[in-house]
Design a protein around this motif. Structure first.
Motif, PDB file in Angstrom:
ATOM      1  N   ARG A  31     -21.828   6.778  29.276  1.00 14.97           N
ATOM      2  CA  ARG A  31     -21.972   5.888  30.424  1.00 14.97           C
ATOM      3  C   ARG A  31     -21.339   4.519  30.139  1.00 14.97           C
ATOM      4  O   ARG A  31     -20.656   3.937  31.001  1.00 14.97           O
ATOM      5  CB  ARG A  31     -23.452   5.722  30.779  1.00 14.97           C
ATOM      6  CG  ARG A  31     -23.682   4.958  32.086  1.00 14.97           C
ATOM      7  CD  ARG A  31     -25.159   4.964  32.458  1.00 14.97           C
ATOM      8  NE  ARG A  31     -25.650   6.289  32.713  1.00 14.97           N
ATOM      9  CZ  ARG A  31     -25.498   6.924  33.885  1.00 14.97           C
ATOM     10  NH1 ARG A  31     -24.845   6.332  34.875  1.00 14.97           N
ATOM     11  NH2 ARG A  31     -25.988   8.126  34.062  1.00 14.97           N
ATOM     12  N   ASP A  83     -22.117  14.766  33.305  1.00  8.84           N
ATOM     13  CA  ASP A  83     -23.159  14.118  34.104  1.00  8.84           C
ATOM     14  C   ASP A  83     -22.658  12.797  34.703  1.00  8.84           C
ATOM     15  O   ASP A  83     -22.927  12.487  35.863  1.00  8.84           O
ATOM     16  CB  ASP A  83     -24.403  13.849  33.242  1.00  8.84           C
ATOM     17  CG  ASP A  83     -25.085  15.146  32.794  1.00  8.84           C
ATOM     18  OD1 ASP A  83     -24.832  16.194  33.427  1.00  8.84           O
ATOM     19  OD2 ASP A  83     -25.851  15.106  31.814  1.00  8.84           O
ATOM     20  N   ILE A  84     -21.931  12.028  33.876  1.00 10.51           N
ATOM     21  CA  ILE A  84     -21.396  10.757  34.362  1.00 10.51           C
ATOM     22  C   ILE A  84     -20.369  11.004  35.461  1.00 10.51           C
ATOM     23  O   ILE A  84     -20.324  10.297  36.473  1.00 10.51           O
ATOM     24  CB  ILE A  84     -20.746   9.950  33.211  1.00 10.51           C
ATOM     25  CG1 ILE A  84     -21.747   9.704  32.096  1.00 10.51           C
ATOM     26  CG2 ILE A  84     -20.184   8.632  33.740  1.00 10.51           C
ATOM     27  CD1 ILE A  84     -23.009   9.010  32.524  1.00 10.51           C
ATOM     28  N   GLU A 129     -20.276  13.480  37.556  1.00 11.39           N
ATOM     29  CA  GLU A 129     -21.009  13.813  38.782  1.00 11.39           C
ATOM     30  C   GLU A 129     -21.466  12.539  39.487  1.00 11.39           C
ATOM     31  O   GLU A 129     -21.417  12.433  40.712  1.00 11.39           O
ATOM     32  CB  GLU A 129     -22.217  14.695  38.451  1.00 11.39           C
ATOM     33  CG  GLU A 129     -21.861  16.118  38.064  1.00 11.39           C
ATOM     34  CD  GLU A 129     -21.534  16.979  39.273  1.00 11.39           C
ATOM     35  OE1 GLU A 129     -21.947  16.630  40.394  1.00 11.39           O
ATOM     36  OE2 GLU A 129     -20.845  17.992  39.096  1.00 11.39           O
ATOM     37  N   GLN A 130     -21.921  11.559  38.719  1.00  3.27           N
ATOM     38  CA  GLN A 130     -22.355  10.293  39.322  1.00  3.27           C
ATOM     39  C   GLN A 130     -21.174   9.554  39.943  1.00  3.27           C
ATOM     40  O   GLN A 130     -21.292   8.951  41.013  1.00  3.27           O
ATOM     41  CB  GLN A 130     -23.036   9.411  38.272  1.00  3.27           C
ATOM     42  CG  GLN A 130     -23.606   8.109  38.842  1.00  3.27           C
ATOM     43  CD  GLN A 130     -24.593   8.349  39.972  1.00  3.27           C
ATOM     44  OE1 GLN A 130     -25.509   9.151  39.829  1.00  3.27           O
ATOM     45  NE2 GLN A 130     -24.406   7.672  41.097  1.00  3.27           N
ATOM     46  N   ASN A 158     -20.522  11.102  43.164  1.00  3.58           N
ATOM     47  CA  ASN A 158     -21.542  10.654  44.107  1.00  3.58           C
ATOM     48  C   ASN A 158     -21.188   9.275  44.668  1.00  3.58           C
ATOM     49  O   ASN A 158     -21.386   9.001  45.855  1.00  3.58           O
ATOM     50  CB  ASN A 158     -22.898  10.604  43.406  1.00  3.58           C
ATOM     51  CG  ASN A 158     -24.009  10.117  44.318  1.00  3.58           C
ATOM     52  OD1 ASN A 158     -24.285  10.718  45.341  1.00  3.58           O
ATOM     53  ND2 ASN A 158     -24.641   9.011  43.951  1.00  3.58           N
ATOM     54  N   ASP A 159     -20.635   8.422  43.808  1.00  2.00           N
ATOM     55  CA  ASP A 159     -20.255   7.079  44.241  1.00  2.00           C
ATOM     56  C   ASP A 159     -19.131   7.099  45.275  1.00  2.00           C
ATOM     57  O   ASP A 159     -18.926   6.122  45.992  1.00  2.00           O
ATOM     58  CB  ASP A 159     -19.814   6.237  43.039  1.00  2.00           C
ATOM     59  CG  ASP A 159     -20.970   5.946  42.087  1.00  2.00           C
ATOM     60  OD1 ASP A 159     -22.137   6.125  42.498  1.00  2.00           O
ATOM     61  OD2 ASP A 159     -20.701   5.571  40.933  1.00  2.00           O
ATOM     62  N   ARG A 210     -33.152  14.102  47.344  1.00  2.00           N
ATOM     63  CA  ARG A 210     -33.256  14.542  45.955  1.00  2.00           C
ATOM     64  C   ARG A 210     -33.736  15.990  45.889  1.00  2.00           C
ATOM     65  O   ARG A 210     -34.280  16.530  46.864  1.00  2.00           O
ATOM     66  CB  ARG A 210     -34.221  13.633  45.172  1.00  2.00           C
ATOM     67  CG  ARG A 210     -33.799  12.170  45.141  1.00  2.00           C
ATOM     68  CD  ARG A 210     -34.540  11.416  44.030  1.00  2.00           C
ATOM     69  NE  ARG A 210     -35.977  11.537  44.156  1.00  2.00           N
ATOM     70  CZ  ARG A 210     -36.763  10.703  44.813  1.00  2.00           C
ATOM     71  NH1 ARG A 210     -36.235   9.666  45.450  1.00  2.00           N
ATOM     72  NH2 ARG A 210     -38.073  10.880  44.857  1.00  2.00           N
TER      73      ARG A 210
END
Length: 485
Positions: free
Chosen positions: A4, A146-147, A149-150, A153-154, A399
């Motif tokens: 991250r 995972d990062i 994917e975020q 999402n952004d 969620r």
């Protein structure tokens, strides 16, 4: 440095560059660089494991050759190499030999990619940060996955780029109900950034992959297509981060451009999971690929017709559709009639308008159906917004746990024991036919707001209007007197 922290520091460097404008460009820039580093790490591992393996990327263009040395090319020399050699060469990379598929993946990723950065010094800083990541380390790759994917999402706040992203709570819920298994052919014909694909991969690995043969069957069963370049590049990189060795199954093309009738038995699949584009229109001529009764320019409707065609007998689908497809007439009615005759549309989950905010604020639905048996009844489940919230938002998105009530009600793989509740009701096929195949069935357990008697409301409106007219006359008199003084 954590994954991250690394990604954040890269983004901070890019923000200093005058050529990179906004989140979508930053992610696109980051993506092709990640892609080259991941491919090179995989190539080095394959070279150690297989005596006959040769990377399809020429040596001078491999990450290890031009990027790995932190004291290597920088400034104008680095920019010149990337813009004048790296990009043109990879855009035209020949797909030959035993690893032609791998070459096609590289070429497709760079087909419409761009280097937005204008500062060679800042570009070298970004390159050095990425070089510090070992994508062959499973732990490190998982964290970067995972990062990533975020970051996807952004994209929801990055203008039109948000259209490529389906909330992971939605994709996870759909995949969980469809329950894909290794050996089945799973297809997403409008895959965007790969959300449904990566959810399916995780689901199968968590529940069914026990041996290397299971993993091979999983990877061999994936199929996908994406029309636009940015989401295609994001999807391929996403799959690499999820341990897919050969993501060449993600084709960069328009699924709807192929004639409907040309899809035959060999094209049929076991599973379709997809959020096809909605609210848009296809280019002129695309609709002519479809039978006359299904011709329309609305993308979502064309995809629904294709989904029905592509499923094998016994195949199952979980898809996202807008409200308009449920109550629309004309082609939409003929499509719904076709769907209910060819498939068992067993469940429709109705989602709030705010699930896809901010880039779309229209009602959406999750449709679940199986090919081969006609529909006898449709269960509806109205997804409630959590207590204390008026709507979903960027800061309070949907969620996974918000779907737990529906999961508990679902009745397992066989959908046994379903009961009508405040959120759930069923409508039989005769009632649907009597409605003209209108599937926009409202929750019968919801008490409609009492807005009062219409005649009383009209009378009150008339009184209010008369009172307002009197006040206007008084105001005119006061102004007239003031002007005469």
């Amino acid at each position: 440095m954590s994954a991250r922290t690394t990604v954040k520091s890269i983004q901070d460097i890019m923000r200093q560059d005058v050529g990179v404008d906004g989140d979508a460009q930053r992610l696109s820039q980051l993506c092709w660089m990640f892609f080259l580093k991941i491919i090179d790490d995989q190539d080095q591992e394959l070279e150690m494991m297989r005596d006959d393996y040769r990377s399809p990327i020429p040596e001078r263009l491999q990450w290890r050759a031009w990027a790995a040395d932190p004291e290597g090319r920088t400034g104008d020399a680095l920019l010149g190499f990337i813009n004048d050699d790296l990009f043109p060469s990879l855009k035209g990379l020949p797909a030959l030999g035993a690893y032609a598929n791998r070459a096609r993946v590289v070429r497709a990723v760079f087909e419409d990619a761009y280097n937005y950065m204008k500062s060679g010094q800042l570009l070298r800083q970004v390159v050095n940060k990425i070089s510090g990541v070992d994508f062959n380390d499973l732990f490190e790759r998982k964290h970067f996955g995972d990062i990533y994917e975020q970051l996807l999402n952004d994209l929801q706040s990055a203008g039109n780029a948000g259209e490529y992203y389906t909330p992971r709570a939605v994709t996870g819920f759909v995949v969980g109900r469809i329950d894909p298994r290794p050996g089945e052919i799973l297809y997403d014909p409008a895959c965007g950034t790969g959300g449904f694909l990566t959810c399916a991969i995780r689901h199968m690995r968590e529940h069914y992959v026990k041996r290397p043969e299971d993993e091979q069957a999983l990877q061999a069963g994936l199929r996908a297509m994406e029309k636009k370049q940015l989401p295609h590049m994001l999807c391929v990189t996403n799959l690499l981060l999820h341990g897919i060795e050969d993501p060449s199954f993600v084709r960069h093309d328009n699924t709807l451009a192929r004639p409907y009738i040309s899809y035959g038995k060999d094209d049929r699949v076991d599973i379709i999971v997809s959020n096809s584009p909605f609210g848009g229109k296809e280019e002129d001529g695309i609709e002519s690929n479809f039978p006359a009764q299904f011709r329309t320019k609305e993308t979502a409707d064309l995809f629904l017709a294709l989904f029905i065609r592509l499923l094998k007998p016994g195949g199952r689908a979980g898809i996202v559709l807008p409200d308009g497809s449920l109550f629309g007439e004309g082609v939409k009615t003929r499509l719904k009639e076709h769907l209910l005759e060819e498939c068992n549309l067993h469940t429709i989950v109705r989602l709030p308008n705010s699930v896809f905010k901010p880039y779309a604020s229209i009602g959406t639905n999750l449709l679940f159906f199986e090919k081969g048996e006609p529909t006898r009844e449709v269960w509806f489940y109205e997804h409630p917004i959590p207590a204390g919230q008026k709507a979903y938002s960027m800061t309070r998105p949907i969620r996974v746990e918000h779907f737990q009530g529906c999961v508990d009600w679902w009745g397992g793989a066989e959908r046994i024991g379903r009961q009508e509740t405040e959120q759930a009701w069923r409508v039989d096929i005769d009632a649907i036919k009597a409605r003209g195949y209108n599937l926009d069935c409202k929750n019968p357990h919801t008490v409609a707001d009492d807005h009062g008697d219409p005649e009383e409301l009209l009378a009150k409106l008339e009184q209010d209007e008369q009172r307002a007219a009197g006040l206007r006359d008084q105001l005119k008199g006061i102004l007239a007197e003031a002007l005469l003084r």
